[in-house]
Design a protein around this motif. Structure first.
Motif, PDB file in Angstrom:
ATOM      1  N   ALA A  14      38.845  53.917  89.520  1.00 51.78           N
ATOM      2  CA  ALA A  14      37.809  53.139  88.837  1.00 51.78           C
ATOM      3  C   ALA A  14      38.428  52.052  87.975  1.00 51.78           C
ATOM      4  CB  ALA A  14      36.942  54.056  87.985  1.00 51.78           C
ATOM      5  N   ALA A  15      39.528  52.363  87.289  1.00 53.78           N
ATOM      6  CA  ALA A  15      40.215  51.357  86.473  1.00 53.78           C
ATOM      7  C   ALA A  15      40.783  50.244  87.348  1.00 53.78           C
ATOM      8  CB  ALA A  15      41.328  52.014  85.660  1.00 53.78           C
ATOM      9  N   ALA A  16      41.349  50.601  88.488  1.00 58.18           N
ATOM     10  CA  ALA A  16      41.896  49.600  89.401  1.00 58.18           C
ATOM     11  C   ALA A  16      40.786  48.713  89.953  1.00 58.18           C
ATOM     12  CB  ALA A  16      42.656  50.277  90.536  1.00 58.18           C
ATOM     13  N   ALA A  17      39.642  49.309  90.292  1.00 58.31           N
ATOM     14  CA  ALA A  17      38.515  48.520  90.793  1.00 58.31           C
ATOM     15  C   ALA A  17      38.009  47.563  89.719  1.00 58.31           C
ATOM     16  CB  ALA A  17      37.385  49.442  91.249  1.00 58.31           C
ATOM     17  N   GLY A  18      37.952  48.029  88.474  1.00 57.74           N
ATOM     18  CA  GLY A  18      37.526  47.172  87.371  1.00 57.74           C
ATOM     19  C   GLY A  18      38.473  46.003  87.167  1.00 57.74           C
ATOM     20  N   GLY A  25      36.593  37.589  88.967  1.00 58.47           N
ATOM     21  CA  GLY A  25      35.771  36.762  88.086  1.00 58.47           C
ATOM     22  C   GLY A  25      36.573  35.635  87.466  1.00 58.47           C
ATOM     23  N   ILE A  26      37.798  35.930  87.067  1.00 54.93           N
ATOM     24  CA  ILE A  26      38.671  34.889  86.517  1.00 54.93           C
ATOM     25  C   ILE A  26      39.010  33.862  87.586  1.00 54.93           C
ATOM     26  CG2 ILE A  26      40.983  34.476  85.579  1.00 54.93           C
ATOM     27  CD1 ILE A  26      40.683  37.223  84.152  1.00 54.93           C
ATOM     28  N   TYR A  27      39.258  34.324  88.791  1.00 53.62           N
ATOM     29  CA  TYR A  27      39.555  33.425  89.909  1.00 53.62           C
ATOM     30  C   TYR A  27      38.395  32.465  90.177  1.00 53.62           C
ATOM     31  CZ  TYR A  27      40.252  31.976  94.763  1.00 53.62           C
ATOM     32  OH  TYR A  27      40.369  31.246  95.913  1.00 53.62           O
ATOM     33  N   ARG A  28      37.150  32.951  90.005  1.00 54.62           N
ATOM     34  CA  ARG A  28      35.970  32.124  90.254  1.00 54.62           C
ATOM     35  C   ARG A  28      35.554  31.299  89.038  1.00 54.62           C
ATOM     36  NH1 ARG A  28      31.113  35.090  92.910  1.00 54.62           N
ATOM     37  NH2 ARG A  28      30.345  33.065  92.326  1.00 54.62           N
ATOM     38  N   ASN A  29      36.384  31.298  87.984  1.00 58.02           N
ATOM     39  CA  ASN A  29      36.133  30.540  86.750  1.00 58.02           C
ATOM     40  C   ASN A  29      34.818  30.932  86.090  1.00 58.02           C
ATOM     41  OD1 ASN A  29      38.531  29.033  86.858  1.00 58.02           O
ATOM     42  ND2 ASN A  29      37.604  27.657  88.356  1.00 58.02           N
ATOM     43  N   GLU A  30      34.520  32.211  86.046  1.00 57.39           N
ATOM     44  CA  GLU A  30      33.302  32.695  85.408  1.00 57.39           C
ATOM     45  C   GLU A  30      33.521  33.018  83.938  1.00 57.39           C
ATOM     46  OE1 GLU A  30      31.742  35.900  87.695  1.00 57.39           O
ATOM     47  OE2 GLU A  30      31.412  34.649  89.449  1.00 57.39           O
TER      48      GLU A  30
END
Length: 49
Positions: A14-18, A25-30
């Motif tokens: 779960a931690a790895a998935a998070g 999200g960072i890659y998509r500039n969110e």
């Protein structure tokens, strides 16, 4: 007690998935969108916005 044997692996998964989702999200500039929403919510909570 058998379920406790795999509890660590589930938590690690779960931690790895998070972390993967955060990276995506960072890659998509969110980051800017999330920060703008967080600021507006905080300003509304204290009564300024």
């Amino acid at each position: 007690m058998k379920h406790l044997k795999y509890a660590g692996w589930r938590g690690l998964g779960a931690a790895a998935a998070g972390l993967l989702m955060m990276g995506y999200g960072i890659y998509r500039n969110e980051v800017d969108v999330v920060m703008a929403k967080a600021v507006s919510i905080c300003l509304e909570c204290i009564g300024i916005g």
